[in-house]
Design a protein around this motif. Structure first.
Motif, PDB file in Angstrom:
ATOM      1  N   ALA A 121     127.130  11.814 142.509  1.00  0.00           N
ATOM      2  CA  ALA A 121     126.557  10.936 143.529  1.00  0.00           C
ATOM      3  C   ALA A 121     125.120  10.563 143.194  1.00  0.00           C
ATOM      4  O   ALA A 121     124.646   9.480 143.570  1.00  0.00           O
ATOM      5  CB  ALA A 121     126.617  11.618 144.899  1.00  0.00           C
ATOM      6  N   GLU A 122     124.417  11.429 142.473  1.00  0.00           N
ATOM      7  CA  GLU A 122     123.044  11.144 142.045  1.00  0.00           C
ATOM      8  C   GLU A 122     122.989  10.204 140.842  1.00  0.00           C
ATOM      9  O   GLU A 122     121.910   9.825 140.401  1.00  0.00           O
ATOM     10  CB  GLU A 122     122.334  12.448 141.701  1.00  0.00           C
ATOM     11  CG  GLU A 122     122.048  13.329 142.912  1.00  0.00           C
ATOM     12  CD  GLU A 122     121.421  14.660 142.529  1.00  0.00           C
ATOM     13  OE1 GLU A 122     120.672  15.234 143.358  1.00  0.00           O
ATOM     14  OE2 GLU A 122     121.669  15.146 141.399  1.00  0.00           O
ATOM     15  N   GLY A 123     124.178   9.882 140.304  1.00  0.00           N
ATOM     16  CA  GLY A 123     124.218   8.969 139.173  1.00  0.00           C
ATOM     17  C   GLY A 123     124.343   9.639 137.830  1.00  0.00           C
ATOM     18  O   GLY A 123     124.330   8.961 136.786  1.00  0.00           O
ATOM     19  N   ILE A 183     119.058  13.967 145.245  1.00  0.00           N
ATOM     20  CA  ILE A 183     119.262  14.177 146.670  1.00  0.00           C
ATOM     21  C   ILE A 183     118.369  15.327 147.121  1.00  0.00           C
ATOM     22  O   ILE A 183     118.395  16.414 146.532  1.00  0.00           O
ATOM     23  CB  ILE A 183     120.740  14.495 146.962  1.00  0.00           C
ATOM     24  CG1 ILE A 183     121.611  13.268 146.644  1.00  0.00           C
ATOM     25  CG2 ILE A 183     120.926  14.933 148.416  1.00  0.00           C
ATOM     26  CD1 ILE A 183     123.096  13.537 146.725  1.00  0.00           C
ATOM     27  N   THR A 238     122.966   7.835 150.346  1.00  0.00           N
ATOM     28  CA  THR A 238     123.931   8.130 149.285  1.00  0.00           C
ATOM     29  C   THR A 238     125.159   8.806 149.881  1.00  0.00           C
ATOM     30  O   THR A 238     125.029   9.801 150.605  1.00  0.00           O
ATOM     31  CB  THR A 238     123.307   9.060 148.226  1.00  0.00           C
ATOM     32  OG1 THR A 238     122.193   8.397 147.625  1.00  0.00           O
ATOM     33  CG2 THR A 238     124.320   9.426 147.146  1.00  0.00           C
ATOM     34  N   ASP A 263     126.323   3.238 152.965  1.00  0.00           N
ATOM     35  CA  ASP A 263     125.664   2.434 151.925  1.00  0.00           C
ATOM     36  C   ASP A 263     124.679   1.447 152.547  1.00  0.00           C
ATOM     37  O   ASP A 263     123.553   1.274 152.058  1.00  0.00           O
ATOM     38  CB  ASP A 263     126.705   1.680 151.100  1.00  0.00           C
ATOM     39  CG  ASP A 263     127.578   2.605 150.259  1.00  0.00           C
ATOM     40  OD1 ASP A 263     127.169   3.764 150.033  1.00  0.00           O
ATOM     41  OD2 ASP A 263     128.666   2.158 149.841  1.00  0.00           O
ATOM     42  N   ASP A 312     118.797  11.946 153.085  1.00  0.00           N
ATOM     43  CA  ASP A 312     118.975  10.812 152.180  1.00  0.00           C
ATOM     44  C   ASP A 312     120.388  10.715 151.634  1.00  0.00           C
ATOM     45  O   ASP A 312     120.690   9.824 150.834  1.00  0.00           O
ATOM     46  CB  ASP A 312     117.969  10.862 151.030  1.00  0.00           C
ATOM     47  CG  ASP A 312     117.938  12.190 150.305  1.00  0.00           C
ATOM     48  OD1 ASP A 312     118.781  13.055 150.599  1.00  0.00           O
ATOM     49  OD2 ASP A 312     117.054  12.366 149.445  1.00  0.00           O
ATOM     50  N   ALA A 313     121.284  11.613 152.057  1.00  0.00           N
ATOM     51  CA  ALA A 313     122.668  11.577 151.585  1.00  0.00           C
ATOM     52  C   ALA A 313     123.577  12.209 152.624  1.00  0.00           C
ATOM     53  O   ALA A 313     123.133  13.003 153.468  1.00  0.00           O
ATOM     54  CB  ALA A 313     122.803  12.314 150.257  1.00  0.00           C
TER      55      ALA A 313
END
Length: 646
Positions: free
Chosen positions: A322-324, A3, A102, A97, A77-78
């Motif tokens: 959240a970034e995976g 992010i 994100t 989404d 972006d989030a």
């Protein structure tokens, strides 16, 4: 994906809290704001800010499309939702989404599964998590619900199936009160969550509110970060939170932690969440005496106490998940360190039923030695549009007693002028013998209300110190030398005039509450050192726009200067005035109506809560000056009774 720019779809202290972590992580931030928040602290702290509408939340912070447009316009972006507003709205998550952004929070499916209390309880039963006995079905007919309440057995708790924070919740102790309580709960639920449906549960008579922080990632890992005790509440809203829960045993912690993890796994949970349990205080710490209440699918207001005892930054963890990324620890890696206690400092009048307040914060200085999470600074205003929280003060120590002592000291040193606050109430609550001993339950504040909420009256010494503060500042400074006799100076406060007679180093002060003699008074900045009756003392004195704030020991009093301006309308035995700015949602009185003392004449919605305005005495209604839907200011006349007969 990392992010790079995060939009915070919130305001106040939680927006500021997220921004601080983003700065440490090197993530750019975007604030959104209503017209009322154009100059707010979170706007000043963020890298960019976007207006999203007028002050009312329905026209600003609840406008999902406006928030998404702000993200598109700034290249965010989030989105981090904070808590409240859209944080637990699954449709908003789906819109985020769909926009290719994100969402820093759980998936929409988990929020939807836990968003309605009735459905969530059924899901928990299937997962083997114990739930409170009650009716959680679809039938919403008032008579049917009343029948279910009788089957369950009074007392019962009516709860809105959507939302939380004590809104849409009513305790009912007898059958005759059920219909009115249900009507009020539905109305408040509709206003707060857009869903009037309610459920009915057995009320645990000595309940403790203990919740478990859970965290999950997209790789199937779920852990709990131990428990928090949130039992000290007023009007079903938390006041003091602490971690760990006092008196908690290893066995009960294991059982509750396992149940919380099972609840999170049942909905495929990802991110930070809280599973809330009600515990029978009479049986505590019996490992079979706790039941699931609800799951909050977001970060909680009280998350700092968990951060303090675990050493983790929960916002940084939310962003990483959240970034995976996978959680960087397993359950066995987590340890509790010390004890943490949090107090919520509100602009509210505890002695008047915790009535929310507004005002410009002429003075705002927090005591030292604690963490302070706030969304305001000195000079900012508390408006009627949003929650009246000023700050959260969080103390951490090696044990519970030391943490509580630190928090009490910080509260006693905190100075606020420009609005009434619950500061003194919080200090007295934390100093209560039952609280100090860890004997807490959700009814403690109500049981001890008069002792905890009664504000001490200013004494003659406080009046005298206020006058001395004025007369030792600027152009009012004492001129000790007089050729003929002592000097006399006066200060006019709204509560009465004070006269100071100066003879060398000695001061004789006449106040509305008696005389005070000082052998010596010295001032260094805002510190007044004095000797009176052979006893030395120290007080703090801060000049404000309208008077002087005096702090002595744990007490604080603001002495406003007398003015010639007529004040707002004064309440009498014949009138009902608006206690604060708000929206009139119901008018139950009409001209000519006979009313009894305590009858509800109107209902005012302000600061996200309903306030019943009642008849000050028995009599006949002479005039009703407002209608449903009217926006009123503090002090506006709403209802007038015929003059009482002698």
């Amino acid at each position: 994906m990392p992010i790079r720019k995060l939009l915070i779809a919130n305001r106040g202290e939680i927006a500021c809290r997220v921004i601080r972590t983003c700065r440490e992580l090197g993530i750019a931030t975007v604030a959104v704001h209503s017209d009322a928040d154009a100059g707010a602290l979170h706007v000043r702290m963020a890298d960019e800010a976007v207006r999203i509408g007028p002050a009312p939340v329905a026209e600003s912070y609840l406008r999902a499309e406006a928030i998404l447009e702000a993200a598109r316009a700034t290249g965010a972006d989030a989105i981090h939702p904070g808590y409240g507003f859209l944080s637990e709205n699954p449709a908003f998550v789906e819109a985020v989404d769909a926009a290719g952004l994100t969402f820093v929070g759980p998936p929409a499916s988990a929020i939807r599964a836990m968003g309605l209390k009735d459905k969530a309880k059924a899901l928990m039963e299937d997962a083997g998590v114990p739930v409170v006995p009650g009716y959680h079905g679809e039938m919403q007919d008032a008579a049917y619900l009343a029948g279910k309440a009788s089957e369950i057995g009074y007392p019962v708790l009516i709860k809105a199936r959507a939302g939380g924070g004590g809104k849409g919740m009513r305790l009912v102790e007898r059958d005759g009160d059920f219909a009115e309580a249900l009507e009020g709960a539905r109305r408040e639920a509709q206003a707060s969550f857009g869903d009037p449906a309610c459920l009915v549960e057995k009320y645990i008579q000595t309940p403790r509110h203990i919740e478990v922080q859970v965290f999950g990632d997209a790789h199937g890992n779920v852990v709990h970060l131990f428990e928090r005790d949130c039992s000290l509440q007023r009007r079903h809203q938390k006041v003091i939170e602490e971690a760990p829960a006092p008196g908690m045993t290893r066995e009960l912690r294991q059982r509750m932690g396992d149940a919380a993890v099972a609840a999170a796994r049942a909905v495929g949970y990802v991110g930070a969440g809280t599973v809330e349990f009600i515990v029978d205080g009479a049986r505590f710490p019996d490992p079979d005496a706790f039941w699931f209440m609800e799951m909050n699918t977001r970060l909680q207001v009280e998350h700092p106490v968990t951060e303090a005892v675990t050493g983790l930054d929960l916002v940084a963890l939310q962003i990483a998940v959240a970034e995976g990324q996978a959680l960087p620890f397993s359950q066995g890696d987590l340890r509790l360190t010390g004890h943490a206690v949090e107090a919520r400092l509100y602009a509210e009048d505890a002695s008047a039923g915790f009535l929310p307040a507004t005002g410009r914060l002429d003075v705002l200085r927090f005591g030292g030695g604690v963490r302070v999470d706030t969304g305001v600074e000195e000079g900012d205003a508390v408006t009627p549009f949003y929650d009246p929280m000023i700050a959260k003060l969080i103390a951490h120590g090696p044990d519970r007693a030391s943490a509580v002592r630190s928090l009490v000291r910080a509260l006693d040193e905190t100075l606020v002028a420009g609005s009434v606050t619950n500061r003194g109430f919080l200090s007295r609550l934390l100093s209560d013998e039952d609280v100090a001993a860890g004997r807490v339950d959700t009814g403690l504040i109500a049981r001890k209300g008069e002792t905890l909420t009664a504000e001490p009256e200013a004494e003659a010494l406080d009046f005298a110190l206020a006058a001395l503060a004025v007369l030792t500042s600027g152009d009012h400074a004492f001129r000790d030398f007089r050729l003929f006799g002592p000097a006399r100076q006066s200060v006019a406060f709204e509560t009465g005039g004070v006269t100071v007679e100066t003879d060398g180093a000695r001061r004789s002060v006449e106040t509305p509450f008696g005389s005070v003699a000082f052998e010596c008074v010295t001032r260094e900045g805002e510190r007044l050192a004095f000797v009176s009756g052979g006893v030395s003392g120290v007080a703090g004195a801060v000049m404000t726009r309208s008077g002087v704030l005096v702090r002595r020991d744990a007490g604080q009093h603001h002495f406003a200067f007398a003015t010639d301006k007529a004040g707002a309308g004064a309440a009498t035995a014949d009138t009902v005035l608006a206690p604060m700015p708000g929206l009139v949602t119901q008018v139950r009185a009409e001209a000519g109506q006979e009313v009894a003392e305590g009858d509800t004449l109107a209902i005012l919605e302000a600061m996200k809560m309903e306030h019943r305005l009642t008849a000050p005495r028995a009599g006949r209604v002479a005039e009703v000056t407002v209608a449903k839907g009217a926006q009123v200011a503090q002090g506006d006349l709403l209802v007038r009774l015929d003059p009482a007969e002698d």
